[in-house]
Design a protein around this motif. Structure first.
Motif, PDB file in Angstrom:
ATOM      1  N   ILE A 203     -20.154 -55.365 -10.641  1.00 30.80           N
ATOM      2  CA  ILE A 203     -19.561 -54.209  -9.978  1.00 30.80           C
ATOM      3  C   ILE A 203     -18.164 -53.986 -10.546  1.00 30.80           C
ATOM      4  CG2 ILE A 203     -18.822 -53.218  -7.769  1.00 30.80           C
ATOM      5  CD1 ILE A 203     -21.839 -53.639  -7.982  1.00 30.80           C
ATOM      6  N   GLU A 204     -17.850 -52.758 -10.902  1.00 24.67           N
ATOM      7  CA  GLU A 204     -16.513 -52.409 -11.364  1.00 24.67           C
ATOM      8  C   GLU A 204     -15.730 -51.781 -10.218  1.00 24.67           C
ATOM      9  OE1 GLU A 204     -16.782 -49.779 -14.668  1.00 24.67           O
ATOM     10  OE2 GLU A 204     -17.278 -51.357 -16.113  1.00 24.67           O
ATOM     11  N   THR A 205     -14.564 -52.356  -9.922  1.00 25.09           N
ATOM     12  CA  THR A 205     -13.649 -51.736  -8.966  1.00 25.09           C
ATOM     13  C   THR A 205     -12.562 -51.028  -9.761  1.00 25.09           C
ATOM     14  OG1 THR A 205     -12.157 -53.633  -8.829  1.00 25.09           O
ATOM     15  CG2 THR A 205     -14.115 -53.665  -7.412  1.00 25.09           C
ATOM     16  N   ASP A 206     -11.561 -50.514  -9.064  1.00 24.90           N
ATOM     17  CA  ASP A 206     -10.472 -49.841  -9.774  1.00 24.90           C
ATOM     18  C   ASP A 206      -9.625 -50.812 -10.570  1.00 24.90           C
ATOM     19  OD1 ASP A 206      -9.678 -51.008  -7.407  1.00 24.90           O
ATOM     20  OD2 ASP A 206      -7.959 -49.699  -7.163  1.00 24.90           O
ATOM     21  N   LYS A 207      -9.773 -52.126 -10.317  1.00 26.68           N
ATOM     22  CA  LYS A 207      -8.931 -53.111 -10.982  1.00 26.68           C
ATOM     23  C   LYS A 207      -9.690 -54.082 -11.874  1.00 26.68           C
ATOM     24  CE  LYS A 207      -4.962 -52.081  -8.880  1.00 26.68           C
ATOM     25  NZ  LYS A 207      -3.758 -51.623  -9.592  1.00 26.68           N
ATOM     26  N   ALA A 208     -10.930 -54.398 -11.557  1.00 26.38           N
ATOM     27  CA  ALA A 208     -11.609 -55.479 -12.274  1.00 26.38           C
ATOM     28  C   ALA A 208     -13.113 -55.311 -12.209  1.00 26.38           C
ATOM     29  CB  ALA A 208     -11.208 -56.830 -11.671  1.00 26.38           C
TER      30      ALA A 208
ATOM     31  N   GLY B  67      -6.634 -22.336 -21.498  1.00 26.42           N
ATOM     32  CA  GLY B  67      -6.875 -22.941 -22.796  1.00 26.42           C
ATOM     33  C   GLY B  67      -5.693 -23.704 -23.357  1.00 26.42           C
ATOM     34  N   SER B  68      -4.558 -23.731 -22.619  1.00 24.34           N
ATOM     35  CA  SER B  68      -3.368 -24.428 -23.129  1.00 24.34           C
ATOM     36  C   SER B  68      -3.301 -25.882 -22.683  1.00 24.34           C
ATOM     37  CB  SER B  68      -2.098 -23.703 -22.669  1.00 24.34           C
ATOM     38  OG  SER B  68      -1.957 -23.809 -21.253  1.00 24.34           O
ATOM     39  N   TYR B  69      -4.288 -26.342 -21.949  1.00 24.62           N
ATOM     40  CA  TYR B  69      -4.292 -27.728 -21.481  1.00 24.62           C
ATOM     41  C   TYR B  69      -5.720 -28.259 -21.438  1.00 24.62           C
ATOM     42  CZ  TYR B  69      -5.625 -25.463 -17.088  1.00 24.62           C
ATOM     43  OH  TYR B  69      -6.262 -24.709 -16.149  1.00 24.62           O
ATOM     44  N   GLU B  70      -5.819 -29.578 -21.391  1.00 25.86           N
ATOM     45  CA  GLU B  70      -7.113 -30.263 -21.228  1.00 25.86           C
ATOM     46  C   GLU B  70      -7.135 -30.914 -19.856  1.00 25.86           C
ATOM     47  OE1 GLU B  70      -9.690 -34.000 -23.148  1.00 25.86           O
ATOM     48  OE2 GLU B  70      -7.724 -33.442 -23.974  1.00 25.86           O
ATOM     49  N   GLU B  71      -8.193 -30.699 -19.109  1.00 27.87           N
ATOM     50  CA  GLU B  71      -8.305 -31.247 -17.754  1.00 27.87           C
ATOM     51  C   GLU B  71      -9.007 -32.606 -17.810  1.00 27.87           C
ATOM     52  OE1 GLU B  71      -9.754 -29.763 -13.307  1.00 27.87           O
ATOM     53  OE2 GLU B  71      -9.690 -28.377 -15.009  1.00 27.87           O
ATOM     54  N   ILE B  72      -8.281 -33.659 -17.432  1.00 30.28           N
ATOM     55  CA  ILE B  72      -8.817 -35.027 -17.468  1.00 30.28           C
ATOM     56  C   ILE B  72      -8.932 -35.529 -16.032  1.00 30.28           C
ATOM     57  CG2 ILE B  72      -8.455 -37.377 -18.325  1.00 30.28           C
ATOM     58  CD1 ILE B  72      -6.677 -36.157 -20.512  1.00 30.28           C
ATOM     59  N   PRO B  73     -10.140 -35.678 -15.487  1.00 23.74           N
ATOM     60  CA  PRO B  73     -10.302 -36.132 -14.095  1.00 23.74           C
ATOM     61  C   PRO B  73      -9.677 -37.516 -13.879  1.00 23.74           C
ATOM     62  CG  PRO B  73     -12.378 -35.306 -14.991  1.00 23.74           C
ATOM     63  CD  PRO B  73     -11.438 -35.416 -16.146  1.00 23.74           C
ATOM     64  N   HIS B  74      -9.124 -37.735 -12.691  1.00 20.30           N
ATOM     65  CA  HIS B  74      -8.539 -39.029 -12.344  1.00 20.30           C
ATOM     66  C   HIS B  74      -9.643 -40.062 -12.182  1.00 20.30           C
ATOM     67  CE1 HIS B  74      -4.819 -36.961 -11.833  1.00 20.30           C
ATOM     68  NE2 HIS B  74      -5.195 -36.305 -10.756  1.00 20.30           N
TER      69      HIS B  74
ATOM     70  N   GLY C 281      -5.237 -46.827 -18.805  1.00 19.04           N
ATOM     71  CA  GLY C 281      -5.491 -46.025 -17.612  1.00 19.04           C
ATOM     72  C   GLY C 281      -4.667 -46.391 -16.406  1.00 19.04           C
ATOM     73  N   GLY C 282      -3.792 -47.390 -16.502  1.00 17.89           N
ATOM     74  CA  GLY C 282      -3.028 -47.735 -15.312  1.00 17.89           C
ATOM     75  C   GLY C 282      -2.235 -49.015 -15.423  1.00 17.89           C
ATOM     76  N   LEU C 283      -2.124 -49.710 -14.297  1.00 20.46           N
ATOM     77  CA  LEU C 283      -1.247 -50.860 -14.171  1.00 20.46           C
ATOM     78  C   LEU C 283      -1.898 -51.859 -13.226  1.00 20.46           C
ATOM     79  CD1 LEU C 283       1.821 -51.523 -14.993  1.00 20.46           C
ATOM     80  CD2 LEU C 283       2.354 -50.867 -12.651  1.00 20.46           C
ATOM     81  N   ILE C 284      -1.701 -53.155 -13.499  1.00 21.62           N
ATOM     82  CA  ILE C 284      -2.193 -54.190 -12.606  1.00 21.62           C
ATOM     83  C   ILE C 284      -1.148 -55.291 -12.553  1.00 21.62           C
ATOM     84  CG2 ILE C 284      -3.440 -55.539 -14.357  1.00 21.62           C
ATOM     85  CD1 ILE C 284      -5.686 -55.903 -12.245  1.00 21.62           C
TER      86      ILE C 284
END
Length: 458
Positions: free
Chosen positions: A39-44, A226-233, A332-335
């Motif tokens: 299982i993948e969580t937001d951290k591990a 068209g001036s940006y790319e939308e990257i879902p969180h 993608g983030g910080l831990i």
């Protein structure tokens, strides 16, 4: 009857997870203790361990599925003697609703007649083990089965150690690897104390909402199409945003900053690295300035125990150990992996432990007990040339130390102008738990260890 496998809650804050991989396929025999999925969580990435035996009859949620809610059925185990092929895919279980009894007509009488109140009987809540997420229909499949990580179970089994007599040091009393190692060294495991009955959770008042900002669509209209790319969180970024927003809304931050001279520390570091013994043709350790910062903060927390605390509404938690978290940037983030009891570890132990945890953090292989908890933290941006900054406190910590770059600056010594290597550090404190004077005392103790680093070796 068939047993449902539920999406497990692998940490107290987990609400959803990604079913990364099934390690068993339909029709495979399963024994208690087998690792059946990842299982993948937001951290591990965590392992799911089976606690029942049988045949994996159905895989309800295929591997690769994202945002599977905790307690959602992900598979079904057929018990011994049952036909696995005859097991049907279960529908989502819902607790039965209590029905109010139908009121019978009442004849009008002089006295006021009250209809009897309906008593709603709540359905028994199915119990779910923290490791396997198997629905047991209201009964624990393991009875008093100890709460332990899969690795700890395997190590205990190999060593012949009774888990029921091991006291866990992980989150919520979970038995982890170091508890088994301690039991091996001690010759006999310590008996775990009986757990006190948990009090009913008290509803916390909702925090006052902030003024609403522009909606997603309103923000997008500010930019040309068209001036940006939308990257879902992704899950990690959402968690970071939620926790840090809560921290700034609920924690009254207070900041103290001072400069530390690094010349003596840099000299000692070079001498220790040059004297490092070789192991397999490589130095057994290579100390960094950050390793020495971790040790100095841990020793400062021991020297100023009133600052080694966590705030709760009911009481102050004064910690007996200095467990220092270290912010590690990952894709993608910080831990924040935690160096437990850092004040009692050597610099080489801290260095090797941090290198191992940082590598596993980037691969999302840290266990929850390796990044949850802690009593304070270090955030170091010196490698990017940042002179100074203020970090956001990460609950349940009451402090976090922001470390800037060491750089040569003009200083005054004995009335004469001189050049020294200076590092600026800023301590963010939770003013409810650590006020300005106490924060300054902690930072002065830290400065003492940095500028006289030999004290960290005794």
């Amino acid at each position: 009857m068939p047993v449902n496998i539920l999406m497990p809650a692998l940490s107290p804050t987990m609400e959803k997870g990604n079913l990364a991989k099934w390690l068993k396929k339909e029709g495979d025999a399963i024994k208690s203790g087998d690792i059946i999925a990842e299982i993948e969580t937001d951290k591990a990435t965590m392992e799911v361990e089976a606690v029942d035996e049988g045949i994996l009859a159905k895989i309800v949620v295929p591997e690769g599925t994202a945002d599977v809610a905790v307690n959602e059925i992900i598979g079904v185990i057929a018990a011994e003697g049952e036909d696995a092929k005859a097991v049907s895919t279960p529908a989502k279980a819902e607790a039965p609703k209590a029905e109010a009894p139908k009121a019978e007509p009442v004849k009008a009488e002089p006295a006021k007649v009250e209809a009897p109140k309906a008593e709603a009987k709540s359905a028994p809540t199915p119990q779910v083990t923290a490791e396997s997420g198997i629905n047991t229909g209201g009964k624990s499949v393991s009875g008093d089965r100890p709460f332990a990580s899969p690795l700890a179970r395997r190590l205990a089994k190999d060593a012949g150690i009774d888990l029921a007599r091991v006291q866990g040091s992980g989150p919520h009393g979970r038995i982890v690897e170091k508890d088994i190692e301690a039991a091996k060294q001690g010759g006999a495991a310590k008996a775990a104390p009986a757990s006190a009955p948990s009090a009913a959770p008290t509803a916390k008042p909702a925090a006052a909402p902030l003024a609403a900002g522009p909606s997603d669509e309103q923000t997008k209209k500010l930019f040309a199409p068209g001036s940006y790319e939308e990257i879902p969180h992704d899950g990690m970024r959402k968690t970071i945003a939620r926790r840090l927003t809560e921290a700034k809304q609920t924690i009254p931050h207070f900041y103290v900053t001072l400069d530390c001279e690094l010349d003596a520390l840099l000299k000692l570091r070079a001498e220790l690295n040059a004297a490092a013994p070789e192991k397999d043709g490589k130095p057994a350790y290579k100390l960094s300035v950050n390793d020495m910062v971790i040790k100095a903060l841990a020793l400062a927390l021991r020297a100023v125990p009133d600052a080694n605390v966590s705030w709760t509404d009911g009481a102050m938690l004064k910690h007996k150990h200095a467990d220092v978290g270290v912010a590690v940037s990952i894709p993608g983030g910080l831990i924040t992996p935690i160096v437990r009891d850092a004040c009692h570890k050597t610099l080489s132990q801290i260095s090797n432990e941090m290198k191992d945890m940082a590598a596993r953090a980037k691969a999302r292989k840290l266990k929850p007990e390796e990044y949850q908890g802690g009593t304070s933290a270090v955030s170091n941006l010196g490698m990017f040339g940042i002179k100074d900054f203020a970090a956001v406190i990460n609950p349940p910590h009451a402090t976090i130390l922001a470390v800037g770059a060491g750089e040569q600056r003009a200083v005054v010594k004995g009335g004469q102008l001189a050049v020294a290597t200076v590092m600026s550090v800023t301590l963010s404190t939770d003013h409810r738990a650590v006020d300005g004077a106490l924060g300054a005392e902690l930072l002065q103790a830290f400065k003492g260890y940095i500028e006289k680093p030999m004290a960290m070796l005794v």
